[in-house]
Design an enzyme around this catalytic site. Structure first.
Site, PDB file in Angstrom:
ATOM      1  N   TYR A  46       0.808  -1.224   0.000  1.00  0.00           N
ATOM      2  CA  TYR A  46       0.000   0.000   0.000  1.00  0.00           C
ATOM      3  C   TYR A  46       0.835   1.266   0.000  1.00  0.00           C
ATOM      4  O   TYR A  46       0.292   2.358   0.030  1.00  0.00           O
ATOM      5  CB  TYR A  46      -0.904   0.003   1.246  1.00  0.00           C
ATOM      6  CG  TYR A  46      -0.109  -0.215   2.517  1.00  0.00           C
ATOM      7  CD1 TYR A  46       0.509   0.849   3.165  1.00  0.00           C
ATOM      8  CD2 TYR A  46       0.072  -1.486   3.036  1.00  0.00           C
ATOM      9  CE1 TYR A  46       1.286   0.653   4.292  1.00  0.00           C
ATOM     10  CE2 TYR A  46       0.825  -1.693   4.172  1.00  0.00           C
ATOM     11  CZ  TYR A  46       1.435  -0.629   4.795  1.00  0.00           C
ATOM     12  OH  TYR A  46       2.200  -0.833   5.911  1.00  0.00           O
ATOM     13  N   GLY A  47       2.153   1.138  -0.046  1.00  0.00           N
ATOM     14  CA  GLY A  47       3.010   2.316   0.071  1.00  0.00           C
ATOM     15  C   GLY A  47       4.177   2.295  -0.892  1.00  0.00           C
ATOM     16  O   GLY A  47       3.990   2.227  -2.116  1.00  0.00           O
ATOM     17  N   THR A  48       5.371   2.325  -0.361  1.00  0.00           N
ATOM     18  CA  THR A  48       6.581   2.503  -1.164  1.00  0.00           C
ATOM     19  C   THR A  48       6.917   1.303  -2.037  1.00  0.00           C
ATOM     20  O   THR A  48       7.803   1.399  -2.884  1.00  0.00           O
ATOM     21  CB  THR A  48       7.791   2.822  -0.270  1.00  0.00           C
ATOM     22  OG1 THR A  48       8.080   1.700   0.564  1.00  0.00           O
ATOM     23  CG2 THR A  48       7.543   4.063   0.565  1.00  0.00           C
ATOM     24  N   GLU A 106      11.074  -4.508   5.777  1.00  0.00           N
ATOM     25  CA  GLU A 106      10.049  -3.944   6.651  1.00  0.00           C
ATOM     26  C   GLU A 106      10.428  -3.997   8.137  1.00  0.00           C
ATOM     27  O   GLU A 106       9.683  -3.521   8.987  1.00  0.00           O
ATOM     28  CB  GLU A 106       8.702  -4.639   6.424  1.00  0.00           C
ATOM     29  CG  GLU A 106       8.197  -4.539   4.998  1.00  0.00           C
ATOM     30  CD  GLU A 106       7.853  -3.125   4.544  1.00  0.00           C
ATOM     31  OE1 GLU A 106       8.047  -2.164   5.300  1.00  0.00           O
ATOM     32  OE2 GLU A 106       7.372  -2.976   3.414  1.00  0.00           O
TER      33      GLU A 106
END
Length: 176
Positions: free
Chosen positions: A15-17, A88
């Site tokens: 959902y991001g980078t 992560e």
């Protein structure tokens, strides 16, 4: 049996980078994880922007909190998943990988995937510090990514992002 284990993949919701065109996508692409589609969360969750313009997904902390969050799905091999866990910071307590139900865009089809959530040890505090419901977003955009600081540009040390999160949580919100 060994060959079957080697072909097992896990569907990952990003959902991001890690999305296509975003700063960390080349790492995902290099892992050989094929794009599997566009999706959104089936239930509201909270997506906030933390230190270094890093996106953090967390369970909606109140019944009225959260939004449907858009993202992308990838099929990750066990080695790609291990690389994502390293990126992560799951071993450092930055994120934790959790199951989530997503809806494939353009359909009503739901499926299970795994996503990286802010570690439960600080998730609700981060949500409050970011501004709670007022700070929640439904999509991490190129504008957010334009302010993103990659690991190479952050404070040195293996736990740089976690240290930045702790420091961020220790400061008062801008309007307090």
């Amino acid at each position: 049996m060994e060959g079957a284990a080697a072909t097992t993949t896990t569907t990952v919701f990003v959902y991001g980078t890690l999305k296509r065109g975003f700063p960390n996508h080349p790492r995902l692409a290099a892992s050989g994880s094929p794009f599997a589609g566009v999706a959104s969360t089936a239930a509201p969750v909270s997506l906030v922007i933390g230190p270094y313009s890093v996106p953090f997904l967390l369970p909606a902390p109140t019944p009225s909190a959260g939004r449907l969050v858009s993202g992308e799905l990838y099929s990750a091999s066990p080695s790609a998943l291990a690389d994502l866990d390293l990126l992560e910071g799951t071993h450092l307590g930055v994120y934790e990988r959790r199951r989530i139900t997503v809806v494939i865009d353009g359909t009503s089809r739901e499926m299970e995937a795994e996503a990286y959530f802010a570690n439960a040890s600080y998730a609700e505090d981060l949500w409050r510090r970011c501004g709670g419901e007022a700070a929640e977003i439904g999509e991490y955009t190129m504008e957010h990514a334009g302010r993103y600081v990659p690991p190479s540009g952050r404070s040195p040390g293996v736990s740089g992002l976690m240290d930045a999160v702790r420091a961020f949580l220790a400061t008062a919100p801008p309007d307090s």
